[in-house]
Design a protein around this motif. Structure first.
Motif, PDB file in Angstrom:
ATOM      1  N   ASN A  18      61.537  65.991  18.653  1.00 22.23           N
ATOM      2  CA  ASN A  18      61.147  66.330  20.022  1.00 22.23           C
ATOM      3  C   ASN A  18      60.285  65.200  20.557  1.00 22.23           C
ATOM      4  OD1 ASN A  18      62.159  69.046  20.655  1.00 22.23           O
ATOM      5  ND2 ASN A  18      61.003  69.600  18.835  1.00 22.23           N
ATOM      6  N   PHE A  19      60.749  64.572  21.616  1.00 25.11           N
ATOM      7  CA  PHE A  19      59.993  63.491  22.247  1.00 25.11           C
ATOM      8  C   PHE A  19      59.072  64.091  23.305  1.00 25.11           C
ATOM      9  CE2 PHE A  19      63.665  61.470  20.410  1.00 25.11           C
ATOM     10  CZ  PHE A  19      63.136  60.311  19.868  1.00 25.11           C
ATOM     11  N   ASP A  20      58.109  64.875  22.825  1.00 24.17           N
ATOM     12  CA  ASP A  20      57.204  65.592  23.730  1.00 24.17           C
ATOM     13  C   ASP A  20      55.746  65.200  23.563  1.00 24.17           C
ATOM     14  OD1 ASP A  20      56.688  66.777  21.286  1.00 24.17           O
ATOM     15  OD2 ASP A  20      57.288  68.794  21.898  1.00 24.17           O
ATOM     16  N   GLY A  21      55.449  64.375  22.566  1.00 25.76           N
ATOM     17  CA  GLY A  21      54.079  63.934  22.333  1.00 25.76           C
ATOM     18  C   GLY A  21      53.164  64.997  21.779  1.00 25.76           C
ATOM     19  N   ALA A  22      53.727  66.129  21.336  1.00 27.74           N
ATOM     20  CA  ALA A  22      52.907  67.235  20.827  1.00 27.74           C
ATOM     21  C   ALA A  22      52.154  66.820  19.567  1.00 27.74           C
ATOM     22  CB  ALA A  22      53.778  68.450  20.533  1.00 27.74           C
ATOM     23  N   ASP A  23      50.950  67.361  19.401  1.00 30.98           N
ATOM     24  CA  ASP A  23      50.182  67.051  18.200  1.00 30.98           C
ATOM     25  C   ASP A  23      50.355  68.108  17.113  1.00 30.98           C
ATOM     26  OD1 ASP A  23      48.685  69.075  19.307  1.00 30.98           O
ATOM     27  OD2 ASP A  23      46.868  67.895  19.533  1.00 30.98           O
ATOM     28  N   THR A  24      51.165  69.123  17.402  1.00 37.84           N
ATOM     29  CA  THR A  24      51.524  70.149  16.422  1.00 37.84           C
ATOM     30  C   THR A  24      53.004  70.456  16.600  1.00 37.84           C
ATOM     31  OG1 THR A  24      49.319  71.139  16.579  1.00 37.84           O
ATOM     32  CG2 THR A  24      51.045  72.491  15.594  1.00 37.84           C
ATOM     33  N   ALA A  25      53.741  70.442  15.496  1.00 36.65           N
ATOM     34  CA  ALA A  25      55.175  70.746  15.564  1.00 36.65           C
ATOM     35  C   ALA A  25      55.357  72.228  15.883  1.00 36.65           C
ATOM     36  CB  ALA A  25      55.857  70.393  14.253  1.00 36.65           C
ATOM     37  N   GLY A  26      56.232  72.534  16.821  1.00 37.74           N
ATOM     38  CA  GLY A  26      56.485  73.917  17.216  1.00 37.74           C
ATOM     39  C   GLY A  26      57.251  74.693  16.163  1.00 37.74           C
ATOM     40  N   ARG A  27      58.032  73.971  15.341  1.00 37.95           N
ATOM     41  CA  ARG A  27      58.802  74.594  14.264  1.00 37.95           C
ATOM     42  C   ARG A  27      58.574  73.792  12.989  1.00 37.95           C
ATOM     43  NH1 ARG A  27      62.091  73.326  17.821  1.00 37.95           N
ATOM     44  NH2 ARG A  27      62.819  74.560  19.463  1.00 37.95           N
ATOM     45  N   PRO A  28      58.644  74.425  11.842  1.00 37.40           N
ATOM     46  CA  PRO A  28      58.334  73.716  10.598  1.00 37.40           C
ATOM     47  C   PRO A  28      59.307  72.599  10.242  1.00 37.40           C
ATOM     48  CG  PRO A  28      59.007  75.991  10.150  1.00 37.40           C
ATOM     49  CD  PRO A  28      58.905  75.850  11.629  1.00 37.40           C
ATOM     50  N   GLY A  29      60.521  72.615  10.798  1.00 36.22           N
ATOM     51  CA  GLY A  29      61.506  71.606  10.430  1.00 36.22           C
ATOM     52  C   GLY A  29      61.666  70.486  11.425  1.00 36.22           C
ATOM     53  N   GLU A  30      60.677  70.274  12.290  1.00 34.22           N
ATOM     54  CA  GLU A  30      60.842  69.250  13.317  1.00 34.22           C
ATOM     55  C   GLU A  30      59.782  68.161  13.246  1.00 34.22           C
ATOM     56  OE1 GLU A  30      60.640  71.374  17.029  1.00 34.22           O
ATOM     57  OE2 GLU A  30      58.474  71.248  17.097  1.00 34.22           O
ATOM     58  N   LEU A  31      60.149  67.026  13.825  1.00 37.63           N
ATOM     59  CA  LEU A  31      59.216  65.926  14.039  1.00 37.63           C
ATOM     60  C   LEU A  31      58.946  65.856  15.537  1.00 37.63           C
ATOM     61  CD1 LEU A  31      60.935  63.091  11.938  1.00 37.63           C
ATOM     62  CD2 LEU A  31      59.025  64.550  11.238  1.00 37.63           C
ATOM     63  N   CYS A  32      57.734  65.516  15.910  1.00 36.61           N
ATOM     64  CA  CYS A  32      57.407  65.271  17.307  1.00 36.61           C
ATOM     65  C   CYS A  32      57.059  63.806  17.449  1.00 36.61           C
ATOM     66  CB  CYS A  32      56.230  66.132  17.761  1.00 36.61           C
ATOM     67  SG  CYS A  32      56.585  67.903  17.706  1.00 36.61           S
ATOM     68  N   ALA A  33      57.445  63.224  18.571  1.00 36.50           N
ATOM     69  CA  ALA A  33      57.200  61.811  18.831  1.00 36.50           C
ATOM     70  C   ALA A  33      56.740  61.635  20.263  1.00 36.50           C
ATOM     71  CB  ALA A  33      58.477  61.007  18.576  1.00 36.50           C
ATOM     72  N   SER A  34      56.153  60.479  20.524  1.00 40.41           N
ATOM     73  CA  SER A  34      55.701  60.177  21.876  1.00 40.41           C
ATOM     74  C   SER A  34      56.890  60.172  22.834  1.00 40.41           C
ATOM     75  CB  SER A  34      54.973  58.834  21.899  1.00 40.41           C
ATOM     76  OG  SER A  34      55.787  57.804  21.366  1.00 40.41           O
ATOM     77  N   LYS A  35      56.603  60.398  24.083  1.00 42.97           N
ATOM     78  CA  LYS A  35      57.659  60.472  25.095  1.00 42.97           C
ATOM     79  C   LYS A  35      58.313  59.109  25.284  1.00 42.97           C
ATOM     80  CE  LYS A  35      55.578  64.344  27.468  1.00 42.97           C
ATOM     81  NZ  LYS A  35      55.113  64.914  28.726  1.00 42.97           N
ATOM     82  N   VAL A  36      59.617  59.137  25.547  1.00 45.23           N
ATOM     83  CA  VAL A  36      60.386  57.922  25.832  1.00 45.23           C
ATOM     84  C   VAL A  36      61.280  58.210  27.033  1.00 45.23           C
ATOM     85  CG1 VAL A  36      60.379  57.105  23.429  1.00 45.23           C
ATOM     86  CG2 VAL A  36      62.248  58.546  24.228  1.00 45.23           C
ATOM     87  N   ASP A  37      61.750  57.164  27.662  1.00 45.37           N
ATOM     88  CA  ASP A  37      62.668  57.305  28.777  1.00 45.37           C
ATOM     89  C   ASP A  37      64.018  57.782  28.245  1.00 45.37           C
ATOM     90  OD1 ASP A  37      64.933  56.145  30.532  1.00 45.37           O
ATOM     91  OD2 ASP A  37      63.161  56.040  31.831  1.00 45.37           O
ATOM     92  N   ALA A  38      64.495  58.919  28.717  1.00 43.79           N
ATOM     93  CA  ALA A  38      65.731  59.518  28.201  1.00 43.79           C
ATOM     94  C   ALA A  38      66.937  58.605  28.402  1.00 43.79           C
ATOM     95  CB  ALA A  38      65.975  60.874  28.862  1.00 43.79           C
ATOM     96  N   ALA A  39      67.035  57.960  29.535  1.00 45.24           N
ATOM     97  CA  ALA A  39      68.190  57.087  29.803  1.00 45.24           C
ATOM     98  C   ALA A  39      68.220  55.901  28.848  1.00 45.24           C
ATOM     99  CB  ALA A  39      68.162  56.612  31.250  1.00 45.24           C
TER     100      ALA A  39
END
Length: 128
Positions: free
Chosen positions: A89-110
């Motif tokens: 998830n490119f959402d910049g979250a500091d806590t993963a919403g689900r145990p099986g995910e990675l969160c990363a800083s936001k990026v331009d989708a295009a």
């Protein structure tokens, strides 16, 4: 520099663009069931994964696109190791919403979508 994981994109499912617009990328190792392949970026592992999960702040690089890991779900690295699968998830979250995910800083989708091409490298490595 420590390389925690490196893989090469083999195929991009037809529904990946829609997920990227929402800030979500699903990686699945080659051989994923067809229904999962449709929404996933399929890949073939080249290096890793390491035994230890990367730390928050490690670089996630997809082609020329760079993001920082901001959170790592408690089961995410095990899923990467066991089946080559992870949701990013490119959402910049500091806590993963689900145990099986990675969160990363936001990026331009295009720009990210353009980087998702067969042959492109995906790497998770210590920040430079």
């Amino acid at each position: 520099m420590t390389v925690f994981y490196q893989t090469k994109i083999t195929d991009v499912g037809p529904e990946v663009a829609e997920l990227i617009e929402g800030g979500v990328l699903i990686l699945y190792a080659v051989g994923a069931p067809p229904e999962l392949a449709e929404v996933s970026v399929l890949h073939k592992v080249e290096t890793g994964p390491t035994v230890e999960a990367p730390p928050v702040g490690a670089e996630l690089r997809i082609g020329d696109v760079s993001a920082a890991l901001t959170a790592i779900g408690e089961l995410a690295w095990k899923k990467v190791a066991d089946i080559g699968h992870v949701v990013i998830n490119f959402d910049g979250a500091d806590t993963a919403g689900r145990p099986g995910e990675l969160c990363a800083s936001k990026v331009d989708a295009a720009i990210l979508l353009k980087a998702l091409a067969p042959g492109a490298a995906i790497a998770i490595r210590s920040a430079a």
